[in-house]
Design a protein around this motif. Structure first.
Motif, PDB file in Angstrom:
ATOM      1  N   VAL A 183       0.848  -1.191   0.000  1.00 40.87           N
ATOM      2  CA  VAL A 183       0.000   0.000   0.000  1.00 40.87           C
ATOM      3  C   VAL A 183       0.892   1.253   0.000  1.00 40.87           C
ATOM      4  O   VAL A 183       1.787   1.390   0.836  1.00 40.87           O
ATOM      5  N   VAL A 184       0.651   2.174  -0.938  1.00 46.20           N
ATOM      6  CA  VAL A 184       1.401   3.437  -0.969  1.00 46.20           C
ATOM      7  C   VAL A 184       0.482   4.645  -0.804  1.00 46.20           C
ATOM      8  O   VAL A 184       0.961   5.763  -0.608  1.00 46.20           O
ATOM      9  N   GLU A 185      -0.846   4.419  -0.850  1.00 40.81           N
ATOM     10  CA  GLU A 185      -1.779   5.515  -0.602  1.00 40.81           C
ATOM     11  C   GLU A 185      -3.137   4.939  -0.286  1.00 40.81           C
ATOM     12  O   GLU A 185      -3.561   3.947  -0.889  1.00 40.81           O
ATOM     13  N   TYR A 186      -3.784   5.546   0.707  1.00 40.13           N
ATOM     14  CA  TYR A 186      -5.158   5.132   0.979  1.00 40.13           C
ATOM     15  C   TYR A 186      -5.961   6.311   1.497  1.00 40.13           C
ATOM     16  O   TYR A 186      -5.414   7.306   1.975  1.00 40.13           O
ATOM     17  N   GLN A 187      -7.294   6.171   1.375  1.00 40.78           N
ATOM     18  CA  GLN A 187      -8.216   7.164   1.902  1.00 40.78           C
ATOM     19  C   GLN A 187      -8.701   6.724   3.272  1.00 40.78           C
ATOM     20  O   GLN A 187      -8.861   5.534   3.536  1.00 40.78           O
ATOM     21  N   CYS A 188      -8.952   7.714   4.134  1.00 37.38           N
ATOM     22  CA  CYS A 188      -9.417   7.422   5.484  1.00 37.38           C
ATOM     23  C   CYS A 188     -10.603   8.350   5.766  1.00 37.38           C
ATOM     24  O   CYS A 188     -10.455   9.575   5.672  1.00 37.38           O
ATOM     25  N   PHE A 189     -11.761   7.761   6.106  1.00 36.26           N
ATOM     26  CA  PHE A 189     -12.984   8.532   6.306  1.00 36.26           C
ATOM     27  C   PHE A 189     -13.331   8.578   7.795  1.00 36.26           C
ATOM     28  O   PHE A 189     -13.489   7.527   8.434  1.00 36.26           O
ATOM     29  N   TYR A 190     -13.431   9.820   8.314  1.00 35.33           N
ATOM     30  CA  TYR A 190     -13.792  10.039   9.729  1.00 35.33           C
ATOM     31  C   TYR A 190     -15.040  10.911   9.778  1.00 35.33           C
ATOM     32  O   TYR A 190     -15.267  11.767   8.912  1.00 35.33           O
ATOM     33  N   ARG A 191     -15.831  10.688  10.826  1.00 39.06           N
ATOM     34  CA  ARG A 191     -16.893  11.627  11.103  1.00 39.06           C
ATOM     35  C   ARG A 191     -16.277  12.950  11.590  1.00 39.06           C
ATOM     36  O   ARG A 191     -15.334  12.958  12.364  1.00 39.06           O
TER      37      ARG A 191
END
Length: 1347
Positions: A183-191
């Motif tokens: 993995v070299v990039e990922y999205q992270c979703f927070y409230r």
């Protein structure tokens, strides 16, 4: 200095990102082209899910798992970290070692799990996470809630069993030789709510070593001021800062918004900073968490101006005072006038009845007359032996000049050795060494134009004219020349270099030029021209552009603690010597945080300040001279387009010494003018052919020699006694003694000229008789001045004390020499004149011939002045005018500023004035102020520790917390940046979650300190403390020296070397003798602000002392005091007003008492003398406000001298009034004005004025303000009060002659003869015409007594 105390924090930017996806910022949430305001970014559209390597988004499913090596896209990494492998599989059950470690690192994942917890991280990942959380905990552990929230964010990112619900892998690369993808990039979703809560818990966490906030190291270019939850997370997700192994794009999703693709934003528990994590733990402290603070009552600010309604209260009161005094005077005048009109019959005492005090005064006066007559005859009969003895005594005493020491150090001049500031300075220097020496250059470009730069990363930014490549290269050239500069080293065989004298915090033993603490904007490029010229291609989303020095500068001024910027340049922001360069130190003249619009570049060299007895002190002075030469060359080279202001630590003293030398000719001319006037004015010329005979040039020069001999004798005697002198004494005392001495000379010589020789009287008898006539008046003045100055020597200010002693001795010697040597000179001159021998050619004779009337100017003028001044209608107007002046002076006196701005000490052509102007205009932070603790406090006890620190568990009224509270009200406390705290960082350094404090568990080094950089197996598990707690006294004493000598590193940013190694003074047994906590004041511009800041700092320190003395184990003698390098200079202004009033009051007392005694206990005349001098002083102080003369110790010295000069103006006239042969008060006042006034005007006013006027051309502003302006005011007001007000005052309240025969006029009215009744001839009842005739007769000025 900021670079020293913030040194350890240079590594903090590297620590706070070392968690899971280590790295810093710039996700999709901040793609704006300019820096917006710190409000949360509104959600304008649903977040877009990128093409995914995570097809399944479901509870219990991972997005990645395990480690897949290093990221090939990251070229520069300060800490090597592996990236995870793509693994969209089910979460694994945590057991054994993994579960045990998970409970320690991520307790919330374990507590919230039903049954055996499942995770998406391997043991290797969790171990890396543990290290990262431990390193970040070093900074955030002072606020447990923040540390837990920060750890939870990355625990969820790395180990959450529901990882795929909020993580979406967007890019991966194949792992060579395997089928796996890294993995070299990922999205992270927070409230948004969760992210905001976590951010809020960390928003106020402080960095004890900088006084700033942890967010300054966690939010990239935005810093704490502009940081938001989005920017905070983005800064931890950017791979371009040298720490993050991959890119994380954080998306904060508001409530009610669905990111789609089955994603569910993370909404875990976020602890409030005011919330305790458990019953055993405490909430974050008030300093780190505003929610934990009690209600703060703002301190009372400065008192508002005193007003009565809308009017100035002081002005109204002074106006009312004048109205009251004027009314009382007019009522008294009316009553006296009515009494004289009624013609009341009085029963006077017999003519022979005189009071006891009058008889005592007569006896005293007769004794003085007889004694001085006998002495005058004796001296006049033997002039040569008297002159030889006098010359021998003067020569002997003047020999003391060989041992004379001139004090030029302002500290020694104005601060008493026993003063509080001097004692505190001595204590500070003893335990911490003298404060650093500062050499500074301020560069502006007023003749250049700014530019606008469109950054591919940061948007359009305005760059000031001074922030250009040309100017930066010129500045870099200057610093390179200074780094290579050498200067002669006194006492050394080799020249002195910068590294020999510079402050090198991280390498004090053997520094290289790069180790020297130099703060400059070019330090963002490590003073490297190659790095300054670098250009790189920068991809940014769909755009591609280039980045250069401007992009790096934009980033560094907002994130000065970063080791690597986020641009493709990949440059560090830290200085060459290892510390950060804060923009408020290197830049000036900007608004808010618009640093690129700064109008000034500031270069600061910090040098060691060796004691004066240390040979290296001369080395520093030598290198500073070379510094000034190099900067002057730079100024000449670039002066056509740059403005260069500069100053070295030695500049002030150099400039004062320079201007003193340049103004010596001005003083010489001033004295020459005075000497010429005395030489010409002493003569009484009757005919042109007799000019050389009747001139008194030789006698005048002899009189001047007497005055100079008195000054030399006084200074020589004090030098023999070991008392130092100063330049101000050399400048003021001769003027004062010249005024006093010249006055006595004129009185004596003119009385001799105007008193004809009686029939059969010898020359010697004539001189003795004249001396007997004038000496009592001289005794009155000299004795008053002598006691006045002796009382003035009680002042605590060394310069005032030495001046008063010198003046007192000089006046005493002057009197003794005038009644001996000068009388002998007059006898010789009289012998010459009687023989008609011209001066300078005594062998010749001039035919006497008929002599005309003597040429006199002042006496005819005063003969005309007397009738007008003492006219019945003029006298009330004069009294009312001077009462008005006194009340106006009283009001204006309250407006006089107290202090001495350092600009006034410099000549108008000094380069230092340009520096002061630039400093006041561009400086963004004030001087550091240290809160110093003395011996007697137990830091090692839990109560003692909590009384000082500011982190969780510390007392709410602890030292550092109280100082931090004070910074919230800078207008009252004058503090801008909270105090750095070695104790807080020491506690963080001991925290067992980090690896700062470790010991060797086995081997040859068993029990010794193991640095955080060591990988020795014997250090594994060797933590100093096993749990988070306060150290025991034994542990405290053992570990503190390790902390103070531990060099800060990436593995342990809390090491104390450089920041705190000199902040704690201990003896050989480890007992703490003194510590210091450094805060910063807001910029201070004037002496009044510096004085108020000192007063506020002392009040705060006294509050701290009272608080800490209540801590168990604190000794009664323990105290906290503030120390700043400016305190020793400005302490005098805390008390100079009260001390001045006491000193001047003490000077006035002997004036009254001596007059009262020598005038035969004449209360009225003595009161008139006292009142006139006091009014003259009040008016002088009021005039100081009108002519911009501040009140300080220099002004006080002149005011003390003013008392002496006023005594000359007043006492001679009062004595002449008391012994005038005239009958009435008005007539006696007129007689005194004419006979004595002319001598006083000639001897004091006209002697002083020519010399004072010449001083207006001096270069030194100090001389222009305090010696020209103030002395001119003193002379003119003294003359006005002595010659105009005093005669009128005496005509009203002067004593009447006692035992006056019946029918003789005694004052303003006629005493009727005994037995006469009203209405009878000769009675007191007269017609209006008779009254007017008698009043006019009384008011006539009598013909002066002439021979």
């Amino acid at each position: 200095m900021p670079g020293a105390t913030a040194l350890a924090m240079a590594v903090l930017a590297a620590l706070l990102a070392l968690v899971s996806a280590r790295g810093w910022v710039s996700g999709d949430g901040d793609r704006e082209r300019q820096l917006p305001s710190p409000q949360p970014t509104p959600w304008l559209r649903p977040p877009q899910v990128a093409p995914s390597w995570t097809p399944t988004h479901s509870a219990g499913v991972c997005a990645f798992y395990g480690e897949c090596g290093y990221n090939p896209e990251v070229n520069v990494s300060l800490v090597a970290s592996q990236v995870p492998c793509v693994s969209n599989t089910a979460a694994r059950e945590a057991t054994g070692a993994l579960l045990e470690l998970l409970s320690s690192v991520c307790p919330d994942l374990v507590l919230g799990a039903a049954g055996a917890p499942r995770v998406c991280c391997s043991l290797a990942q969790l171990l890396a996470l543990q290290l990262s959380v431990a390193l970040s905990g070093t900074v955030l552990a002072r606020c447990p809630a923040c540390a837990r929230n920060f750890a939870n964010i990355h625990c969820h990112n790395i180990c959450s069993p529901d990882q795929s619900l909020f993580v979406n892998v967007t890019r991966a690369v194949p792992v060579q030789g395997t089928a796996r993808f890294a993995v070299v990039e990922y999205q992270c979703f927070y409230r948004q709510e969760f992210a905001d809560a976590a951010f809020a818990s960390c928003h106020g966490v402080r960095l004890p070593a900088t006084g700033g906030f942890a967010l300054d190291t966690m939010c990239g270019l935005y810093g704490a001021q502009l940081c938001t939850a989005q920017r905070w997370l983005d800064f931890q997700g950017d791979k371009s800062n040298g720490l993050a192994p991959l890119q994380i794009d954080f998306h904060l999703v508001p409530d009610g918004t669905d990111p789609g693709e089955a994603l569910q934003p993370l909404h875990a528990q976020a602890w409030s900073c005011s919330q305790a994590l458990s019953a055993e733990e405490q909430a974050c402290s008030c300093q780190d968490c505003a929610e934990s603070c009690p209600t703060i009552t703002p301190p009372a600010g400065p008192a508002p101006p005193f007003r009565i309604g809308a009017a100035d209260g002081a002005l109204v009161l002074c106006a009312l005072l004048f109205a009251l005094l004027a009314l009382l005077f007019l009522l008294a005048l009316c009553r006296r006038h009515r009494g004289s009109k009624q013609g009341i019959t009085l029963q006077p005492a017999p003519a022979s009845a005189r009071s006891c005090s009058a008889r005592w005064g007569d006896a005293w006066h007769l004794a003085l007359v007889r004694a001085f007559r006998w002495w005058g005859v004796l001296v006049a009969a033997h002039p040569l032996p008297v002159l030889v003895v006098a010359a021998g005594l003067v020569a002997g005493l003047s020999a003391g000049f060989r041992t004379l020491r001139l004090t030029t150090d302002p500290v020694e001049l104005w601060s008493a050795p026993g003063s509080r500031a001097r004692q505190e300075k001595a204590f500070y220097d003893q335990h911490f060494g003298p404060f650093l020496r500062t050499n500074q250059v301020i560069v502006t470009a007023p003749r250049r134009n700014g530019s606008r730069y469109d950054s591919v990363l940061f948007g359009a930014k305005n760059f000031s004219a001074v922030l250009s490549m040309e100017v930066l290269r010129a500045l870099l050239e200057l610093q390179e020349r200074l780094a290579a500069a050498t200067a002669p080293a006194p006492g050394s065989a080799r020249p002195v270099r910068l590294q020999d004298v510079c402050y090198a915090p991280l390498n004090p033993g053997s520094p290289a030029p790069a180790d020297c603490c130099v703060n400059s904007v070019t330090q963002y490029f490590q003073n490297n021209g190659t790095r300054l010229a670098m250009v790189a291609t920068q991809p940014h989303g769909k755009d591609t552009g280039t980045v250069d020095w401007r992009d790096h500068l934009i980033y560094c001024v907002n994130s000065p603690l970063s080791f690597k910027d986020i641009t493709a340049l990949e440059l560090s922001c830290t200085a060459d010597y290892g510390g950060p360069v804060f923009p408020y130190i290197a830049l000036g003249g900007y608004s808010g945080s618009e640093y690129t619009e700064a109008e000034a570049l500031i270069v600061t060299y910090s040098l060691n300040n060796f004691p004066r007895e240390d040979p290296r002190h001369e080395w520093v002075l030598s290198w500073e001279s070379r510094f000034l030469q190099v900067v002057r060359d730079f100024q000449r080279t670039h002066g056509h387009n740059l403005s260069v202001a500069f100053m070295a630590e030695r500049s002030l003293e150099d400039e004062i010494n320079r201007t003193t030398g340049e103004d010596v000719p001005i003083f010489a001319i001033s004295y020459a003018v005075v000497f010429a006037y005395i030489a010409l004015a002493l003569g009484e010329y009757t005919a042109w052919r007799r000019v050389l005979v009747e001139s008194k040039v030789t006698l005048a020069l002899g009189g001047i020699a007497v005055v100079i001999g008195a000054v030399f004798s006084a200074m020589g005697l004090l030098a023999l006694l070991g008392l130092p002198s100063s330049l101000i004494i050399l400048e003021v005392v001769p003027f004062l003694i010249l005024a006093v001495g010249a006055d006595n000379i004129f009185i004596f010589v003119q009385e001799y000229q105007q008193s004809p020789r009686e029939p059969g009287e010898r020359r010697e008898d004539h001189i003795g008789r004249v001396l007997a006539q004038v000496a009592p008046s001289t005794v009155l003045c000299s004795l008053s001045e002598l006691i006045c100055f002796l009382l003035g020597s009680l002042s605590s200010m060394p310069a005032v004390r030495t001046f008063s002693l010198t003046a007192a001795l000089a006046i005493a010697f002057d009197f003794l020499l005038q009644v001996s040597a000068f009388v002998a000179l007059l006898a010789l001159d009289a012998r010459r004149e009687e023989a008609s021998r011209p001066e300078l050619c005594c062998c010749c004779r001039v035919d006497k011939g008929p002599a005309g009337p003597a040429l006199r100017l002042l006496r005819p003028l005063l003969l005309r002045l007397g009738p007008g001044l003492l006219h019945p209608r003029v006298r009330p107007a004069v009294v009312l005018l001077f009462l008005l002046l006194a009340c106006a002076g009283l009001y204006l006196m309250l407006q006089v500023p107290v202090g001495l701005d350092q600009e006034l000490a410099m000549p108008k052509d000094s380069y230092v004035l340009q520096y002061f102007s630039a400093l006041n205009q561009y400086l963004a932070v004030g001087v550091p102020v240290f809160f110093v603790t003395t011996e007697g406090y137990n830091f090692s006890s839990p109560e003692g520790t909590n009384g000082i620190c500011s982190s969780s568990g510390c007392a709410s009224d602890s030292l550092t917390h109280t100082v931090e509270m004070a910074t919230r009200f800078p207008n009252v406390s004058f503090l801008a940046i909270p105090a750095t705290s070695w104790l807080d960082d020491f506690l963080d350094w001991l925290n067992p979650t980090g690896r700062c404090c470790r010991v060797h568990r086995y081997g040859n080094a068993t029990g010794q300190f193991c640095p955080a950089t060591s990988d020795d197996p014997s250090c594994v598990g060797g933590r100093c403390l096993n749990t988070t707690r306060r150290p025991t006294p034994e542990e405290f004493q053992r570990f503190l020296p390790w902390f103070l000598q531990d060099r800060p590193t990436l593995q342990c940013a809390k090491g104390g070397l450089g920041a705190y190694d000199t902040a704690v003074s201990m003896d050989a047994n480890g007992t703490i003798l003194a510590t210091r906590f450094m805060a910063y004041q807001r910029p201070l511009r004037t002496a009044q602000e510096y004085t108020a800041a000192l007063r506020a700092a002392r009040a705060l320190a006294e509050e701290l002392t009272r608080t800490l003395r209540r801590v168990p184990g604190t000794q009664p003698g323990f105290r906290v005091f503030p120390y700043a390098v400016t305190h020793v200079y400005y302490e005098q202004y805390l008390t100079v007003v009260a001390e001045g009033l006491v000193t001047l009051g003490l000077c006035l007392v002997p004036t009254f008492l001596v007059s009262f005694v020598l005038l035969g206990t004449d209360l009225r005349s003595s009161a008139a003398t006292l009142l006139t001098i006091a009014m003259s002083l009040v008016d002088t102080a009021g005039a100081m406000a009108l002519w911009d003369i501040p009140y300080n110790a220099v002004a006080l010295i002149n005011l003390v001298a003013a008392v002496g000069i006023s005594v000359e103006f007043v006492s001679h006239l009062t004595y002449a009034f008391a012994h005038s042969p005239q009958a009435g008060r008005v007539a006696r006042a007129a007689d005194a004005t004419v006979t004595m006034g002319s001598k006083v005007v000639a001897g004091v006013a006209l002697t002083n004025l020519p010399g004072i006027v010449v001083l207006a051309f001096a270069k030194a502003q100090l001389i222009q303000v305090f010696f020209f302006r103030l002395n001119l005011i003193i002379t003119l007001l003294g003359l006005a009060h002595g010659l105009l007000f005093l005669p009128v005052l005496l005509s009203y309240m002067g004593p009447s002659p006692q035992g006056t025969p019946p029918g003789v006029t005694t004052g303003d009215a006629v005493v009727p003869a005994v037995g006469l009744t009203p209405g009878s001839p000769g009675s007191g009842e007269k017609s209006r015409e008779q009254e007017q005739e008698q009043e006019q007769e009384q008011d006539k000025v009598p013909v002066p007594r002439q021979g």
